[in-house]
Enzyme design. Structure first.
Site, PDB file in Angstrom:
ATOM      1  N   GLY A  73       1.554   8.944  54.551  1.00 51.67           N
ATOM      2  CA  GLY A  73       1.083  10.249  54.213  1.00 51.67           C
ATOM      3  C   GLY A  73       2.306  10.570  53.288  1.00 51.67           C
ATOM      4  N   GLY A  92       8.986   6.266  46.597  1.00 48.75           N
ATOM      5  CA  GLY A  92       8.788   7.588  45.942  1.00 48.75           C
ATOM      6  C   GLY A  92       8.959   9.000  46.851  1.00 48.75           C
ATOM      7  CG  ASP A  93       6.153   9.363  49.697  1.00 51.17           C
ATOM      8  OD1 ASP A  93       5.758   9.539  48.799  1.00 51.17           O
ATOM      9  OD2 ASP A  93       5.340   8.337  50.679  1.00 51.17           O
ATOM     10  N   GLY A 135       7.555  -1.415  55.133  1.00 56.00           N
ATOM     11  CA  GLY A 135       6.918  -0.108  55.547  1.00 56.00           C
ATOM     12  C   GLY A 135       7.565   1.059  55.064  1.00 56.00           C
ATOM     13  CB  ILE A 157       5.318   1.221  51.460  1.00 57.40           C
ATOM     14  CG1 ILE A 157       4.264  -0.130  51.023  1.00 57.40           C
ATOM     15  CG2 ILE A 157       4.538   2.149  52.083  1.00 57.40           C
ATOM     16  CD1 ILE A 157       3.619  -0.652  52.096  1.00 57.40           C
TER      17      ILE A 157
END
Length: 307
Positions: free
Chosen positions: A44, A255-256, A291, A252
């Site tokens: 998320g 960007g977060d 991850g 993955i």
């Protein structure tokens, strides 16, 4: 956190479990590929960014809505372990938590399909219930994985109290002028930048960013992957920060990580250009591990890379 302790960063957060399969290449329509690996991990965009901010030293709190299921309990356990305040996380009885189905390719790139689950019920009432928390923080961040009405109300309350607002407009969708005008820092990648600006940008990132500034965003910080990032502010020449050459495992959560590290740096008082440097370095480190969560670096790791 105790009830009388404020957060530095509040995240209007999406949550999902990442179901990750590793395949050689993108799957064609109607095709079946054998995967070489499979894992289930926390995900998320909002949750990832919140963890990134916490690992960069910020006191972080969440506004979120999750399912009262095994995946929801996975989220609560993660946030507890990371020291994140969950007083304003609603666990919805009888609803499923979100899920992201992720294909990671041999070159490190990925494709993702997200089912938001209970997160679709996050709304303005959740922001209103957390009004005291929002009024006491320094930065409020959100992404487009949460309903716009939740972000809009949280940003209204935060702005009224003098907090900075940070929006990662992913996955890309059209945004209202009302929401854009409440954004202090907008962090699209290039494709999101063009979608948000609409068809009149003529393929120019400078023109696309100028359109978003004209609609009320105070700064547009475009992430460019391995090429780094570029900052646009009205009345200033664009500021480009080059990327760093890293051994890529997968992208993955990069960007977060950028968003969360940026929020933490702004919350501790870094000017935007300085916060941009911290975010750029944190995102570079994140791609060196597999991850989203495992790839998010600690403050000391980022400081060492910058030094």
């Amino acid at each position: 956190m105790d009830d009388d302790v404020n957060a530095d960063v509040v995240c209007v957060a999406s949550w999902n479990a990442d179901l990750i399969s590793r395949v050689a290449r993108p799957v064609a329509r109607g095709e079946t590929l054998m995967a070489s690996d499979f894992s289930i991990s926390p995900g998320g965009k909002g949750s990832n960014a919140a963890v990134a901010a916490a690992r960069q030293g910020a006191r972080v709190a969440l506004l979120a809505r999750i399912g009262d299921d095994d995946f929801g309990r996975m989220g609560m356990a993660l946030w507890h372990d990371e020291g994140i305040d969950t007083r304003h996380v609603e666990q919805a009885a009888g609803e499923r938590s979100g899920v992201a189905q992720i294909l990671v390719y041999d070159d490190g790139d990925n494709s993702i399909a997200v089912y938001p689950g209970a997160g679709t019920g996050l709304g303005a009432r959740h922001a209103q219930a957390a009004a005291t928390l929002l009024a006491g923080c320094r930065v409020v961040m959100a992404s487009c994985e949460v309903p716009a009405e939740a972000t809009l109300e949280a940003f209204r309350l935060a702005r009224a109290a003098g907090a900075l607002t940070l929006l990662n407009p992913a996955p890309a969708r059209p945004l209202s002028d009302e929401l854009i005008s409440l954004v202090d820092v907008l962090t699209p990648n290039e494709s999101e930048l063009y979608l948000l600006a609409g068809p009149a940008h003529a393929g120019s990132a400078d023109e696309a960013a100028a359109q978003l500034l004209a609609r009320g965003a105070r700064a547009v910080l475009v992430t460019l992957g391995a090429a780094g990032c570029r900052l646009y502010q009205a009345g200033h020449a664009p500021l480009t920060m080059p990327g760093r050459a890293m051994a890529v495992r997968d992208t993955i959560g990069a960007g977060d990580t950028f968003t969360g590290a940026l929020a933490a740096a702004l919350a501790r008082g870094e000017p935007l250009a300085g916060a941009m440097q911290w975010a750029n370095a944190a995102a570079a480190l994140s791609v060196t591990r597999h991850g989203a969560i495992d790839g998010i670096p600690r403050l000391a790791d980022v400081a060492a890379l910058i030094a």
